[in-house]
Design a protein around this motif. Structure first.
Motif, PDB file in Angstrom:
ATOM      1  N   ASN A  79       0.811  -1.217   0.000  1.00  0.00           N
ATOM      2  CA  ASN A  79       0.000   0.000   0.000  1.00  0.00           C
ATOM      3  C   ASN A  79       0.857   1.286   0.000  1.00  0.00           C
ATOM      4  N   ARG A  80       2.000   1.238   0.682  1.00  0.00           N
ATOM      5  CA  ARG A  80       2.859   2.425   0.725  1.00  0.00           C
ATOM      6  C   ARG A  80       3.574   2.663  -0.607  1.00  0.00           C
ATOM      7  N   LEU A  81       3.867   1.539  -1.302  1.00  0.00           N
ATOM      8  CA  LEU A  81       4.608   1.676  -2.549  1.00  0.00           C
ATOM      9  C   LEU A  81       3.715   2.021  -3.742  1.00  0.00           C
ATOM     10  N   LYS A  82       2.409   1.962  -3.558  1.00  0.00           N
ATOM     11  CA  LYS A  82       1.506   2.297  -4.654  1.00  0.00           C
ATOM     12  C   LYS A  82       1.688   3.739  -5.135  1.00  0.00           C
ATOM     13  N   SER A  83       2.047   4.602  -4.221  1.00  0.00           N
ATOM     14  CA  SER A  83       2.192   6.024  -4.570  1.00  0.00           C
ATOM     15  C   SER A  83       3.524   6.338  -5.240  1.00  0.00           C
ATOM     16  N   MET A  84       4.399   5.356  -5.317  1.00  0.00           N
ATOM     17  CA  MET A  84       5.709   5.570  -5.903  1.00  0.00           C
ATOM     18  C   MET A  84       5.705   5.131  -7.360  1.00  0.00           C
ATOM     19  N   ASP A  85       6.196   6.001  -8.220  1.00  0.00           N
ATOM     20  CA  ASP A  85       6.215   5.701  -9.648  1.00  0.00           C
ATOM     21  C   ASP A  85       7.237   4.602  -9.944  1.00  0.00           C
ATOM     22  N   GLY A  86       6.874   3.770 -10.927  1.00  0.00           N
ATOM     23  CA  GLY A  86       7.799   2.736 -11.392  1.00  0.00           C
ATOM     24  C   GLY A  86       7.785   1.465 -10.575  1.00  0.00           C
ATOM     25  N   ILE A  87       6.992   1.413  -9.530  1.00  0.00           N
ATOM     26  CA  ILE A  87       6.906   0.196  -8.702  1.00  0.00           C
ATOM     27  C   ILE A  87       5.494  -0.370  -8.828  1.00  0.00           C
ATOM     28  N   VAL A  88       5.435  -1.655  -9.195  1.00  0.00           N
ATOM     29  CA  VAL A  88       4.142  -2.298  -9.382  1.00  0.00           C
ATOM     30  C   VAL A  88       4.165  -3.667  -8.692  1.00  0.00           C
ATOM     31  N   ALA A  89       3.073  -3.987  -8.019  1.00  0.00           N
ATOM     32  CA  ALA A  89       2.952  -5.271  -7.311  1.00  0.00           C
ATOM     33  C   ALA A  89       2.156  -6.232  -8.180  1.00  0.00           C
ATOM     34  N   ILE A  90       2.838  -7.212  -8.750  1.00  0.00           N
ATOM     35  CA  ILE A  90       2.178  -8.183  -9.626  1.00  0.00           C
ATOM     36  C   ILE A  90       2.738  -9.565  -9.349  1.00  0.00           C
ATOM     37  N   VAL A  96       9.363  -8.093 -14.541  1.00  0.00           N
ATOM     38  CA  VAL A  96       8.990  -6.682 -14.714  1.00  0.00           C
ATOM     39  C   VAL A  96       9.960  -5.809 -13.936  1.00  0.00           C
ATOM     40  N   LYS A  97      10.489  -4.799 -14.590  1.00  0.00           N
ATOM     41  CA  LYS A  97      11.383  -3.871 -13.917  1.00  0.00           C
ATOM     42  C   LYS A  97      10.577  -3.047 -12.904  1.00  0.00           C
ATOM     43  N   GLY A  98      11.072  -2.988 -11.691  1.00  0.00           N
ATOM     44  CA  GLY A  98      10.362  -2.276 -10.636  1.00  0.00           C
ATOM     45  C   GLY A  98       9.217  -3.087 -10.048  1.00  0.00           C
ATOM     46  N   GLY A  99       9.145  -4.356 -10.422  1.00  0.00           N
ATOM     47  CA  GLY A  99       8.052  -5.190  -9.921  1.00  0.00           C
ATOM     48  C   GLY A  99       8.349  -5.782  -8.558  1.00  0.00           C
ATOM     49  N   ILE A 100       7.365  -5.822  -7.747  1.00  0.00           N
ATOM     50  CA  ILE A 100       7.464  -6.491  -6.443  1.00  0.00           C
ATOM     51  C   ILE A 100       6.324  -7.498  -6.355  1.00  0.00           C
TER      52      ILE A 100
END
Length: 442
Positions: A79-90, A96-100
């Motif tokens: 939830n905290r990383l949703k506001s950060m550009d380039g990071i996606v939770a999948i 995926v670059k920047g994927g968590i």
């Protein structure tokens, strides 16, 4: 009226006291064994309950830990990383670059790290809507997992568990439902790779499962039970030994007297059923057992055969060799006949004088002739000299064979009569032979 009733009660109490006194050892041993059995059963089920309770507690703690880790990761990381550009939770974060990893993938991989296949411990998170990258492993893999998914969809707040053989080990499998939370609905319904896009809050989106072996715990419990059983058996053995030593002395004289009575009774019974000379059954017991076998074969609708035997020219044998030799001859013949009755229910008897009978339940006339042939050959092998016999230089037998399936229209007496007619016919035709006589011939 009251006096008579009181007298009957006193008499009954006295009888019960005598019975208890006579069987005191048996009663006490029975009570001890009963107590031992109850203790064994109680400790056995106690050990099972302890093992089940331990595995259930561990499973609940492990599942709760996984769920809390997933919730903590979802709230404090994703939830905290949703506001950060380039990071996606999948789910496919590796590519995926920047994927968590999303919370479900994080929980799955955490469970895989915690799993220890060598020890039989397995953590799983599965659903009937697995993401494309987990199509092979993300869905139910066996009947238990399908059963758990079906049950928890209807009872999402409950748990589903079962003890069963998993692989080559007895394992305890425990599952709980993973419910769709508000923060997850939007993500799952908008992701391009999501296999389902109509999720609602509170629906069962997956199952978290822990599988843990219980055979090691069972072995530990069994070792403990062995110690308890050994102690209990030792105590009971000492108690029984003490009872036997204390009471045995008072029972010794009574047992000796009972033994003498039993021996005399057995001797009398033996005399009442056995022919003293040949040690075969006597005529009276022959009649009784024949009647019993007749009724048994009638119930089973099986054949019953009878062979009547007569030592040929036995009077001449007695006159030639004397009665002592005659008695020895009858004993030798009786041994042959007794050895021919081998199967259950078969028996040989002295019918009278030099006449004998062999009863063959479950044997038809063809099989009876085989027995008669064996008897005849065995008598020939004895080669008991009989120089005054009119048909042979050795002792021989004539035999009559009768066979029937018992029913209400005939009787054992008719069977004896048929065998006797066959015996008479064998004598008429030259002796040293057997003749089969059946109902049609009559």
């Amino acid at each position: 009226m009251m006096t008579a009733l009181r007298w009957k009660l006193l008499k009954l109490c006295k009888l019960l006291y005598q019975l208890l006194y006579m069987r005191v050892i048996i009663i006490l041993v029975t009570l001890l064994c009963l107590g031992f059995g109850i203790a064994l059963v109680g400790t056995y089920y106690l050990s099972i309950n302890l093992v089940d309770s331990q595995t259930m507690h561990y499973a609940k703690v492990a599942v709760k830990t996984l769920n809390e880790a997933r919730i903590l990761y979802s709230k404090n990381v994703v939830n905290r990383l949703k506001s950060m550009d380039g990071i996606v939770a999948i789910a496919e974060y590796h590519t995926v670059k920047g994927g968590i990893p999303n919370p479900a993938t994080y929980t799955i991989e955490l469970g895989e790290r915690l799993s220890d296949k060598s020890e039989g411990i397995l953590f799983r998170l599965y659903s009937n809507y697995p993401f494309p990258n987990r199509q092979l492993t993300g869905g139910p893999q066996d009947k238990f997992e399908w059963d758990a998914l079906t049950y928890l969809k209807e009872h999402p707040e409950a748990s589903f568990y079962r003890k069963e053989q998993f692989g080559d080990r007895l394992s305890f499998r425990y599952t709980e439902a993973v419910l769709m939370e508000p923060s997850c609905v939007a993500c799952h319904n908008t992701l391009r790779s999501s296999p389902r896009k109509d999720w609602k809050v509170g629906q069962v989106r997956g199952i978290v499962e822990i599988t843990q072996p219980v055979d090691n715990l069972t072995l530990i419990a069994e070792d403990g039970l062995k110690i308890i059983y050994t102690v209990l058996m030792t105590i009971i053995a000492l108690a029984i030994s003490g009872l036997i030593l204390v009471i045995g002395r008072f029972r010794a004289i009574n047992q000796e007297l009972e033994q003498k009575v039993l021996e005399r009774t057995a001797a009398l019974n033996h005399l009442a059923t056995i022919d003293e000379l040949t040690q075969l059954l006597n005529r009276r017991h022959f009649n009784l057992l024949l009647q019993q076998e007749w009724q048994r074969m009638q119930r089973q609708q099986q054949p019953l055969s009878l062979i009547l035997c007569d030592v040929d020219h036995f009077k001449k044998y007695n006159d030639t060799y004397g009665h002592l030799a005659g008695d020895n001859c009858l004993r030798a013949v009786a041994q042959v006949l007794d050895s021919s009755a081998k199967r259950s229910g078969e028996f040989a008897a002295r019918y009278g004088g030099e006449e004998f009978a062999i009863v063959l339940p479950g044997v038809n006339c063809i099989e009876a002739t085989k027995v008669a042939t064996i008897i005849m050959n065995a008598i020939h092998c004895l080669k008991i000299p009989h120089k005054t016999s009119l048909n042979h230089s050795y002792i021989t037998l004539s035999m009559g064979i009768a066979s029937t399936i018992p029913n209400d229209k005939n009787s054992p007496e008719q069977l004896i009569k048929s065998a006797d007619i066959g015996l008479y016919q064998a004598k008429e035709e030259g002796r040293d032979r057997f003749i089969i006589w059946n109902e049609r011939q009559q």
